[in-house]
Design an enzyme around this catalytic site. Structure first.
Site, short mmCIF file in Angstrom:
data_model
loop_
_atom_site.label_atom_id
_atom_site.label_comp_id
_atom_site.label_asym_id
_atom_site.label_seq_id
_atom_site.Cartn_x
_atom_site.Cartn_y
_atom_site.Cartn_z
N HIS A 144 2.60 5.28 -33.30
CA HIS A 144 2.45 6.72 -33.48
C HIS A 144 3.72 7.35 -34.04
O HIS A 144 3.83 8.57 -34.13
CB HIS A 144 2.10 7.34 -32.12
CG HIS A 144 1.58 8.73 -32.17
ND1 HIS A 144 2.16 9.78 -31.50
CD2 HIS A 144 0.50 9.26 -32.83
CE1 HIS A 144 1.49 10.89 -31.74
NE2 HIS A 144 0.49 10.61 -32.53
N LYS A 146 6.70 8.63 -36.61
CA LYS A 146 6.84 9.18 -37.96
C LYS A 146 8.33 9.19 -38.28
O LYS A 146 9.10 9.95 -37.70
CB LYS A 146 6.29 10.60 -38.07
CG LYS A 146 4.79 10.73 -37.84
CD LYS A 146 4.50 11.10 -36.43
CE LYS A 146 3.01 11.26 -36.19
NZ LYS A 146 2.72 11.39 -34.75
N ASP A 151 17.88 6.96 -48.69
CA ASP A 151 19.22 6.52 -49.12
C ASP A 151 20.15 6.22 -47.95
O ASP A 151 21.38 6.22 -48.12
CB ASP A 151 19.87 7.56 -50.04
CG ASP A 151 19.17 7.65 -51.40
OD1 ASP A 151 18.44 6.70 -51.75
OD2 ASP A 151 19.34 8.68 -52.09
N HIS A 312 0.21 21.42 -32.11
CA HIS A 312 0.43 19.98 -32.14
C HIS A 312 1.87 19.63 -31.79
O HIS A 312 2.27 18.46 -31.85
CB HIS A 312 0.08 19.45 -33.54
CG HIS A 312 -0.09 17.97 -33.62
ND1 HIS A 312 0.81 17.14 -34.26
CD2 HIS A 312 -1.06 17.14 -33.13
CE1 HIS A 312 0.40 15.89 -34.19
NE2 HIS A 312 -0.73 15.85 -33.51
N LYS A 314 5.28 18.70 -29.83
CA LYS A 314 5.59 17.88 -28.67
C LYS A 314 7.02 18.22 -28.27
O LYS A 314 7.98 17.76 -28.91
CB LYS A 314 5.48 16.40 -28.98
CG LYS A 314 4.12 15.96 -29.57
CD LYS A 314 4.26 15.67 -31.02
CE LYS A 314 3.07 14.97 -31.64
NZ LYS A 314 1.77 15.32 -31.26
N ASP A 319 16.05 23.50 -18.35
CA ASP A 319 17.18 24.35 -17.94
C ASP A 319 18.01 24.87 -19.12
O ASP A 319 19.20 25.15 -18.96
CB ASP A 319 18.10 23.58 -16.98
CG ASP A 319 17.44 23.28 -15.65
OD1 ASP A 319 16.42 23.93 -15.34
OD2 ASP A 319 17.93 22.39 -14.93
#
Length: 394
Positions: A144, A146, A151, A312, A314, A319
């Site tokens: 999952h 990404k 370079d 979507h 995450k 704190d």
């Protein structure tokens, strides 16, 4: 005849049970452990797909020595074709390009598109292809992550895949809220190591990571998980909270251990906020979350349902001292099945801005309360009962 059908169904369930049980045991034996010390880097946050892709595509197009990309999903639309064309042009011009896509998430990358990539010189592999033994378990065990490294100097990671949905051009979802980071500095070498480990598993090819670029101004920590460590890392963050926990996730299906940790945080006076989408991209994920959200709400948590598009993102903030942004959802699939990569950020000024963005999204959300629960649809109520049995794979 009826007895034969019942026996056949029981056999299927037994085979699935053995597949899952033995597949998990095999997974635990072969877990890839990638541990990284705290490092430094600089970053830019994106929460809009159009801006992210405009700038990332330009930097890929300007690459001079190497482009390495790992994605969960590439859609089949003109926007995705534009992305693939950039990669093909780079390869034709002599810049090495490596592209890794999850086997199930990349199902829309048909043989024609694969052939075009290979003919242009793009080195392409699928990650985590299902196979025997333990086919059902492996089918659910996805990469999952990404990651983009350009370079050896610029990195990208976060929640965005490639497709028109992610730039707000879906009639179903509307605006797509997500978080993605552009990275420079020493942290780029660490996320490159994550990519190269996945590349080795898919291709058998081993190569050294890019040399760590110059140090950045901010402390960061790369957290790469393989369906084993994530639950413990989230629990550690939750138990450390003294004042506030902010959670944003499209899928909220905590383990009993994490749910207990959140309830204990509320008991010791921590303000808990959870932001999830109103719209669902899966028939059972939202219903599966309702019992957990209701228990937290009943004990004093603030729960909001984002209704200005699809949420979507995450993110976890503790704190106002640490923020976790990455690919991992707050669900069983991310905890126990998926390969994920997250980034801990410790810059309080950044967290202050991120916290502000979080509450702006919360203002565009509906309250999860007794009124909403009372008026939820019969379909949601029915799916909620079915979802109890599907939690391990949601």
């Amino acid at each position: 005849m009826l007895i034969t059908i019942i026996l056949f169904i029981l056999l299927i369930f037994l085979l699935l049970y053995m597949d899952i049980k033995m597949g998990r045991a095999n997974h635990l034996k072969q877990t890839r452990t990638l541990l990284f010390p705290k490092t430094t880097g600089d970053y830019q946050l994106y929460k809009n797909g159009s801006v992210l892709y405009e700038e990332m595509f330009q930097e890929i197009a300007g690459a001079t020595s190497q482009v390495d990309i790992c994605l969960f999903l590439i859609d089949n639309d003109p926007f995705s074709d534009q992305f693939l064309e950039i990669l093909k042009n780079k390869a034709r011009n002599g810049v090495p390009v490596r592209l890794l896509i999850d086997r199930l998430g990349g199902y829309k990358l048909n043989k024609k598109r694969q052939k075009e990539l290979q003919e242009a010189g793009v080195k392409f592999y699928f990650a985590e292809p299902p196979g025997f033994p333990f086919f059902f378990y492996k089918m659910n065990r996805r990469n999952h992550r990404k990651i983009t490294v350009i370079d050896g100097k610029i990195g990208y990671t976060g929640g965005f895949n490639i497709g028109k949905n992610y730039i707000g051009e879906s009639a179903k979802f509307g605006e797509w809220r997500d978080y993605h980071l552009r990275l420079t500095g020493s942290v780029v070498s660490q996320i490159h190591k994550v990519f190269l480990d996945d590349w080795y598993l898919a291709s058998g090819e081993s190569s050294p990571p890019c040399e760590p670029p110059e140090d950045g101004d901010y402390k960061l920590n790369v957290v790469a998980t393989d369906g084993v460590e994530l639950e413990g890392k989230f629990e550690k963050m939750i138990t450390s909270a003294q004042d506030e926990i902010l959670i944003g996730t499209p899928y909220f299906i905590p383990t009993e251990r994490l749910q207990k940790g959140l309830l204990q945080a509320i008991e010791r006076g921590v303000n808990l906020h959870v932001l999830v989408p109103m719209k669902a991209d899966h028939p059972f994920v939202k219903p599966a979350a309702i019992p957990y959200l209701k228990e937290l709400y009943d004990n004093g948590a603030t729960i909001r349902l984002f209704d200005a598009g699809f949420y979507h993102s995450k993110v976890i903030m503790i704190d106002q001292k640490v923020a976790d942004i990455g690919t991992a959802n707050f669900d069983r699939r991310s905890f126990f099945l998926n390969k994920e990569v997250n980034l801990y950020v410790f810059d309080e000024a950044f967290i202050k801005d991120l916290r502000k963005a979080y509450f702006e999204d919360a203002d565009d959300a509906l309250p999860f309360d007794e009124h909403w629960l009372k008026h939820r649809s019969m379909t949601t109520r029915f799916n909620q009962r079915i979802a109890v049995f599907l939690r391990p794979f949601l």
